[in-house]
Design a protein around this motif. Structure first.
Motif: not given
Length: 323
Positions: A113-117, A290-310
């Motif tokens: 989408s190119g949108l912010v999550v 501006t496309g700047e300022g997202n410190l908790t983007p989907p990439a970090t969410s994936i990593a967090n959920m991977a640890v939770i799953d394990e």
């Protein structure tokens, strides 16, 4: 930026409505709930001008730029993706999804989408978070990282104890503790062991886990909604040159303690700042504009959920949404 909230969640006033009063570029313009009367009551109480009859109607509203998703955990991925498909940016409450696989699906939709999550780990946007990271950098070789978020929730009918809605102590409280451990650890940890206390089959009321970071540092995560750890919101990092202790990293604007010892010299600090949610909303606005300022983007969410799953697997339980 005109934002609509999906549902009249208890967290919405603190996480969105009150912060918007301090961020004039943001207007909470609409609310939708499955019970229209509840949505109407919520809108009247908080001065929200528009009430939609359904989540679909809200995300399809062309006047809405972004969506706040505070729905139950099991609905985060579905409605974040639907909002993205409707052309809306999304501020999604934590945990981002029910499991790592769902998180990857959301991330793929965001990329397309190119949108912010943004995942709403609001503590990460307060100046205290960066100060903690800075102090950790002074502690020498990091040996141990301990994080905890424990609070009492004896209302066992609460949705946070619902397996179909992806509940559990690790999902609710523990996602913060895992996130902070990863942030301070500077790398993605392996889960060595985990132990759950159950409220009912597959639903943890408390969880502890041991981690191992790529640097060799050990980690320990503690989460609870009902256990002997009645209230504990803290972090401790031990290194070859000293130690840092933090109390209440979640809402430091209310109260917090930060102390550290480096080479035998002990110091205490207070990091001033606004509410964590206000910083988060400003960051979300900046990311959209501006496309700047997202410190908790989907990439970090994936990593967090991977640890939770394990952690769930090591505790002998199934990751949420995979039963």
């Amino acid at each position: 930026m005109r934002i609509g909230t999906l549902g009249a969640a208890r967290i919405a006033p603190a996480a969105l409505i009150k912060p918007a009063r301090s961020v004039p570029e943001v207007q909470v313009a609409a609310v939708a709930a499955r019970d229209r009367s509840r949505a109407a009551e919520f809108a009247a109480k908080h001065g929200i001008p528009m009430v939609h009859d359904s989540y679909e109607a809200l995300i399809d509203d062309p006047s809405i730029d972004a969506v706040y998703n505070p729905l139950p955990n099991a609905l985060h991925a579905e409605w974040t993706i639907r909002a993205l498909e409707a052309g809306k940016h999304v501020l999604c409450e934590k945990p981002f999804a029910s499991n790592e696989k769902e998180a990857r699906t959301v991330a793929d939709a965001a990329d397309k989408s190119g949108l912010v999550v943004m995942e709403a780990f609001h503590y990460r946007y307060h100046p205290l978070a960066e100060r903690m990271a800075s102090i950790v950098g002074e502690l020498g070789e990091i040996e141990q990282i301990e994080t905890a978020l424990c609070f009492p929730l004896p209302r066992f009918s609460d949705i946070r104890y619902s397996l179909p809605l992806s509940g559990g102590a690790l999902m609710d409280a523990g996602c913060y503790a895992v996130h902070l451990a990863r942030f301070l650890g500077g790398g993605e940890p392996a889960v060595e062991s985990a132990r759950a206390l159950l409220r009912k089959p597959q639903v943890d009321r408390a969880m502890t886990a041991t981690l191992r970071f790529p640097s060799g540092a050990s980690g320990r995560v503690t989460a609870s909604m009902w256990s002997s750890h009645v209230l504990k919101i803290a972090a401790r990092v031990t290194g070859s040159r000293g130690q840092m202790r933090v109390t209440n990293f979640i809402a430091p604007q209310v109260f917090h303690r930060l102390s550290y010892t480096v080479d035998g010299v002990k110091k205490r600090e207070r990091v001033a700042g606004e509410a964590t949610y206000t910083y988060q909303l400003r960051a979300f606005l900046s990311a959209v504009q501006t496309g700047e300022g997202n410190l908790t983007p989907p990439a970090t969410s994936i990593a967090n959920m991977a640890v939770i799953d394990e952690i769930y697997r090591k505790a002998g339980l199934s990751p949420r949404g995979m039963i």
